[in-house]
Scaffold this motif. Structure first.
Motif, PDB file in Angstrom:
ATOM      1  N   ARG A  67       0.837  -1.203   0.000  1.00  0.00           N
ATOM      2  CA  ARG A  67       0.000   0.000   0.000  1.00  0.00           C
ATOM      3  C   ARG A  67       0.871   1.252   0.000  1.00  0.00           C
ATOM      4  N   MET A  68       1.932   1.229   0.819  1.00  0.00           N
ATOM      5  CA  MET A  68       2.815   2.393   0.899  1.00  0.00           C
ATOM      6  C   MET A  68       3.597   2.593  -0.392  1.00  0.00           C
ATOM      7  N   GLN A  69       3.751   1.508  -1.162  1.00  0.00           N
ATOM      8  CA  GLN A  69       4.441   1.627  -2.453  1.00  0.00           C
ATOM      9  C   GLN A  69       3.509   2.053  -3.582  1.00  0.00           C
ATOM     10  N   GLY A 742      16.226  10.998   9.322  1.00  0.00           N
ATOM     11  CA  GLY A 742      16.463   9.657   9.851  1.00  0.00           C
ATOM     12  C   GLY A 742      15.357   9.173  10.758  1.00  0.00           C
ATOM     13  N   ILE A 743      14.873  10.054  11.662  1.00  0.00           N
ATOM     14  CA  ILE A 743      13.780   9.671  12.571  1.00  0.00           C
ATOM     15  C   ILE A 743      12.526   9.347  11.778  1.00  0.00           C
ATOM     16  N   HIS A 744      12.177  10.204  10.830  1.00  0.00           N
ATOM     17  CA  HIS A 744      10.974   9.963  10.014  1.00  0.00           C
ATOM     18  C   HIS A 744      11.119   8.671   9.202  1.00  0.00           C
ATOM     19  N   THR A 745      12.292   8.485   8.624  1.00  0.00           N
ATOM     20  CA  THR A 745      12.507   7.284   7.809  1.00  0.00           C
ATOM     21  C   THR A 745      12.436   6.027   8.662  1.00  0.00           C
ATOM     22  N   LEU A 746      13.027   6.063   9.849  1.00  0.00           N
ATOM     23  CA  LEU A 746      12.975   4.902  10.735  1.00  0.00           C
ATOM     24  C   LEU A 746      11.531   4.512  11.018  1.00  0.00           C
ATOM     25  N   LEU A 747      10.674   5.478  11.324  1.00  0.00           N
ATOM     26  CA  LEU A 747       9.280   5.174  11.650  1.00  0.00           C
ATOM     27  C   LEU A 747       8.526   4.645  10.436  1.00  0.00           C
ATOM     28  N   ILE A 748       8.796   5.220   9.266  1.00  0.00           N
ATOM     29  CA  ILE A 748       8.105   4.750   8.056  1.00  0.00           C
ATOM     30  C   ILE A 748       8.535   3.320   7.718  1.00  0.00           C
ATOM     31  N   LEU A 749       9.828   3.045   7.815  1.00  0.00           N
ATOM     32  CA  LEU A 749      10.313   1.688   7.545  1.00  0.00           C
ATOM     33  C   LEU A 749       9.804   0.697   8.593  1.00  0.00           C
ATOM     34  N   LEU A 750       9.609   1.175   9.812  1.00  0.00           N
ATOM     35  CA  LEU A 750       9.127   0.319  10.892  1.00  0.00           C
ATOM     36  C   LEU A 750       7.633   0.033  10.781  1.00  0.00           C
ATOM     37  N   GLN A 773      -0.186   5.714   5.276  1.00  0.00           N
ATOM     38  CA  GLN A 773      -0.497   6.332   3.990  1.00  0.00           C
ATOM     39  C   GLN A 773       0.678   7.135   3.444  1.00  0.00           C
ATOM     40  N   GLN A 774       1.807   7.060   4.143  1.00  0.00           N
ATOM     41  CA  GLN A 774       3.016   7.714   3.651  1.00  0.00           C
ATOM     42  C   GLN A 774       3.630   6.871   2.534  1.00  0.00           C
ATOM     43  N   PRO A 775       4.252   7.513   1.570  1.00  0.00           N
ATOM     44  CA  PRO A 775       4.908   6.738   0.510  1.00  0.00           C
ATOM     45  C   PRO A 775       6.132   6.001   1.050  1.00  0.00           C
ATOM     46  N   TRP A 776       6.345   4.825   0.555  1.00  0.00           N
ATOM     47  CA  TRP A 776       7.531   4.060   0.943  1.00  0.00           C
ATOM     48  C   TRP A 776       8.765   4.778   0.410  1.00  0.00           C
ATOM     49  N   PRO A 777       9.774   5.009   1.258  1.00  0.00           N
ATOM     50  CA  PRO A 777      10.946   5.796   0.813  1.00  0.00           C
ATOM     51  C   PRO A 777      11.770   5.065  -0.242  1.00  0.00           C
ATOM     52  N   VAL A 778      12.444   5.852  -1.044  1.00  0.00           N
ATOM     53  CA  VAL A 778      13.325   5.334  -2.089  1.00  0.00           C
ATOM     54  C   VAL A 778      14.742   5.817  -1.798  1.00  0.00           C
ATOM     55  N   ALA A 779      15.688   4.924  -1.875  1.00  0.00           N
ATOM     56  CA  ALA A 779      17.074   5.266  -1.555  1.00  0.00           C
ATOM     57  C   ALA A 779      17.641   6.251  -2.577  1.00  0.00           C
TER      58      ALA A 779
END
Length: 852
Positions: A67-69, A742-750, A773-779
């Motif tokens: 869903r996030m993707q 980093g904090i935001h990314t950690l929570l989204i990945l978690l 509902q956040q988009p999955w991050p892209v490296a």
């Protein structure tokens, strides 16, 4: 923000929030790519076990990330609700099966919700509900109309405890019922079958299409289908106008036939038996009828048989050979008869040796001796001997030539045969889907008209122990007019095997609320095939093979367009727990009564065996998910399940590892707590430390994305979350915008792994909307690039320093950096540098000699 992480305080809150927002409803935006994530649905026993938790959490992580993707996701749940346990519970407890089942469903539904599963409950299906089994009956009539459902008398597997028929696949290798554990008996009954054998070749060949399935599952199905290429040969019976047909994969050995064997239940057994042999043969047939198929065919058991006194003619030699009956030949397999070639089949060799039957060599090694005395069967290729005009032919070529000769002479023909048998679906119990046919004395078997579906199970049923189905005794239900001629007729009282229900449920999810059709072609086309299916390896043959069969039949009925139901299959391992057993008494001891450091029987003081085994009530090693959720919360349980082992491997439960995951989530809690109120600095030129932190952030994105894209290595993904958490804990750049990233990314990945905690912390940081509902991050590839790399500096091959150098430094620059190292200077003083070996990106080695 609370100072301590308290799972109970946040999980129910966010579960209600997600439900109110409808976040888990199936996506309908056709502009998005679809993803159908499915777990094998459970039997509603009333209580979740850790195997359930593992299965559904795995699928939930996949669904949440998709869903996030940006995918629209179908992630449904239902209940495999018919079956013997409910009926037996009704008998034991005195409550209707429907009442028991629906109570269990309500309880398990709440337990699943407590795990935070992102399931679309609007599409829930229950196989015992009339609005579901109406369509099960409709699909049965599709099979009947296609000539793929039929009724015949057959020798069947009978469970004496559950008082019902079992399919061959439901009898284990020891000849016991898969459900009750009873020793299975053989009975002759009139039963309903589905002609799965018509699809044997397609089921076999299309395994090649299943590139997303585990190889061992495909191999299990291939072996179960069991394709054999060989010949169909006929042996005339002496004194009768009858022929005994056999199938053989070794037609090249036909000149070595010294006896024939019939299955005891073969119709010709009575005809070929000589009068004086009748009593012995009848007694043997009766005895074998009480023996399970598994016992009869077990490799490690001696084969029993007796002569009938009848004789047959080997048409290739003109010789008469005796006709025997034996336990290892089954009427349902092949032709129900085999030709005995003891010189070239080890089973035949043992049987012939045991019963003093002739052994005739017709295949020898290329350099062998035809007159050699055999000590065991020779089963390898070789040269044909004692085979008439075929003498000297190599046996591989001989197979083809023998078949050609048999066809020319009218003795037989080429044939392909399968181990797979037609699917026996009749069950003589109440709690199952009624078979929608009516038996009329004039019209025969008449299908129930579509307009009269469903044929409902009567609700007021009296059980009298685990005997025959009470349906047969319900005159008002059984006696009905024939739909064709109107004359008095009777309903079919057998119900369907519950594997029928689970063979198509994934199709119903695509259009679960449709009360006018089983599903529409548009809905099926929209979602099928299932993109990711998750379930146990124990269903490799039964459920998965049957579902593939149903899919192909419905494709041929133009109801769907797909060829295979499940694109990717993940078979998760079992959850095991430490088990204690007294090796002397064989008694299992509850784990909570044992000191793990000194395991002894609390009653006798005897040392106990300690080992990991699948959780089981009978072995007192089960872990109640409710207790785990009550103490640690759903997110900790999810994290442990995902981290402890790769999903396809068995998982060993360990309380210490559960504690470890709880501590990790607490660390994440404290990280966010410490960051609250920090105002990020304006982005400028990043310092070396900030670059390293950003590299760690995007390294985690890349690694976790890869772990979830390929073979779902959730354990390594959790490890990457821990590494990112550590990188954030170790940095001194709290006010940097990189730290905020980093904090935001950690929570989204978690979020897919620990959805409640991630949601809570996301909102604590002042974010609006759901984290899910956040988009999955892209490296960011640039963030992953390094400015400096480590360089080993050696003197005479021994490491003396490790320095950081620019990634694009030349060899000359690398040598200069190495020479400038203060740790190297003492090793070069007073020495003559004879040679400098530079390996860019790795090392600089100084080769020196004493100075003059």
């Amino acid at each position: 923000m609370e100072s301590r992480y308290q799972a109970a305080a946040i999980e129910s809150k966010w579960q209600q929030f997600w439900a109110d927002q409808g976040l888990d409803r199936t996506g309908e935006d056709r502009q998005k790519p679809k993803f159908y994530a499915l777990s094998m649905f459970p039997y509603p026993s009333g209580s979740l076990h850790m195997g359930h938790v593992r299965n559904y959490v795995i699928t939930d992580v996949i669904a949440r990330q998709k869903r996030m993707q940006g995918y629209r996701v179908l992630h449904p749940m239902g209940w495999d609700a018919f079956g013997l346990p409910a009926e037996n519970a009704a008998i034991d407890r005195g409550i209707p099966p429907a009442t028991w089942t629906l109570q269990n469903i309500a309880q398990m539904r709440e337990q699943l919700k407590e795990l935070g599963l992102s399931i679309d409950w609007d599409r829930e299906v229950t196989t015992c509900a009339p609005d579901y089994y109406r369509w099960t009956q409709w699909l049965f009539l599709q099979f009947l109309d296609a000539g793929l459902a039929y009724q015949r008398e057959a020798a069947v597997n009978w469970d004496p405890i559950d008082q019902t028929v079992l399919a061959n696949e439901q009898v284990d290798s020891e000849g016991k019922s898969w459900r009750s554990g009873a020793k299975v008996e053989r009975k002759l009954l009139r039963q309903w079958f589905l002609k799965i054998t018509d699809y044997a070749e397609a089921l076999l060949q299309d395994l090649d299409q299943l590139t997303g399935w585990p190889e061992r599952v495909k191999l299990m199905q291939e072996n179960w289908i069991g394709k054999s290429v060989g010949a169909y040969l006929e042996f005339p019976v002496v004194g009768l106008d009858q022929k005994i047909a056999v199938f053989t994969t070794r037609p090249d050995t036909v000149y070595g036939v010294t006896y024939l064997v019939l299955a005891p239940e073969h119709p010709l057994t009575v005809e070929v038996t000589r009068g004086d042999r009748t009593p012995a043969v009848n007694q043997f047939v009766t005895e074998i009828a009480q023996t399970s198929e598994q016992d009869r065919t077990a490799e490690d058991k001696p084969k029993r048989g007796i002569p009938t006194g009848g004789m047959a003619i080997n048409p290739f030699t003109g010789e008469e050979v005796p006709i025997w009956i034996a336990d290892y030949v089954l009427y349902e397999y092949g032709t129900g008869a085999v030709m005995g070639v003891p010189a070239h089949d080890q089973r035949d060799f043992a049987f012939a040796t045991q019963n003093n039957l002739a052994i005739k060599t017709v295949i020898i090694p290329a350099d062998g001796d035809a007159a050699a005395v055999l000590e065991q069967a020779y089963t390898e290729p070789g040269l044909m001997v004692n085979s008439g005009s075929f003498d000297g032919t190599d046996s591989v070529t001989g197979k083809t030539k023998i078949i050609e000769y048999a066809e020319a002479q009218g003795y037989g023909k080429a044939r392909i045969q399968y181990r797979l048998r037609d699917w026996l679906i009749s069950r003589q119990r109440y709690w199952g889907c009624p078979i929608p046919v009516i038996h009329c004395p004039s019209c025969g078997t008449v299908p129930v008209p579509d307009a009269d579906l469903p044929v409902k199970l009567p609700e007021q049923v009296a059980f009298s122990g685990r005997g025959p189905s009470p349906l047969a005794k319900m005159a008002d239900w059984v006696n009905v007019p024939c739909p064709s001629c109107g004359e008095p007729a009777k309903r079919e009282t057998d119900t369907m095997d519950t594997f029928i229900d689970s063979s198509w449920y994934f199709l119903r999810y695509t259009d679960a609320l449709n009360d006018q059709a089983v599903f529409t072609p548009e809905a099926a086309q929209n979602w099928l095939a299932v993109d990711q299916y998750v379930g146990g390896i124990e269903h490799a043959i039964l459920h998965l093979l049957y579902s593939r069969f149903f899919t192909k039949v419905l494709r041929d009925r133009n109801l769907i367009t797909i060829n295979e139901p499940f694109q990717r299959l993940l078979t998760q391992g079992m959850v095991q727990a430490l088990t204690y057993k007294n090796p002397i008494t064989g008694k299992y001891i509850p784990a909570d009564q044992v000191d793990s450091n000194n395991p002894q029987d609390p009653e006798t003081g005897e040392p106990l065996e300690a080992f990991y085994e699948k959780m089981s009530k009978s072995k007192y090693n089960g872990v109640d998910p409710k207790a785990v959720l009550g103490k640690y919360g759903a997110d900790t349980a999810r994290m442990f399940i995902l981290f402890k082992a790769p999903p396809e491997k068995d998982l060993e439960w360990d309380d210490a590892d559960v504690e470890g995951q709880f501590r990790f989530l607490n660390r994440v809690w404290r990280l966010v707590q410490a960051y609250q109120g920090v105002t990020p600095s304006v982005v400028g030129e990043l310092s070396k430390g900030e670059k390293e932190l950003r590299r760690a952030i995007h390294g985690a994105i890349a690694a976790i994305s890869e772990d979830l894209a390929g073979d779902y290595q959730f354990n390594t993904a959790v490890s990457e979350l821990m590494k990112l958490s550590n990188a954030l804990s170790d940095t001194h750049h709290l006010t940097s915008s990189v730290y905020q990233e980093g904090i935001h990314t950690l929570l989204i990945l978690l979020a897919p792994f620990a959805p409640h905690l991630a949601e809570e912390l996301w909102h604590e940081l002042g974010q609006t909307g759901s984290i899910h509902q956040q988009p999955w991050p892209v490296a960011d590839p640039d963030a992953l690039m390094v400015d400096e790399i480590p360089l080993v500096v050696q003197v005479m091959g021994k490491k003396r320093d490790l320095i950081q150098v620019p990634t694009n430094a030349t060899k000359a620059e690398l040598e200069a950096y190495a020479r400038s190292s203060t740790k190297i200077q003492p090793y070069l003083e007073g020495q003559v540098v004879k040679k400098v070996i530079v390996v860019p990106g790795k090392l600089v080695n100084f080769v020196v000699a004493p100075g003059s």
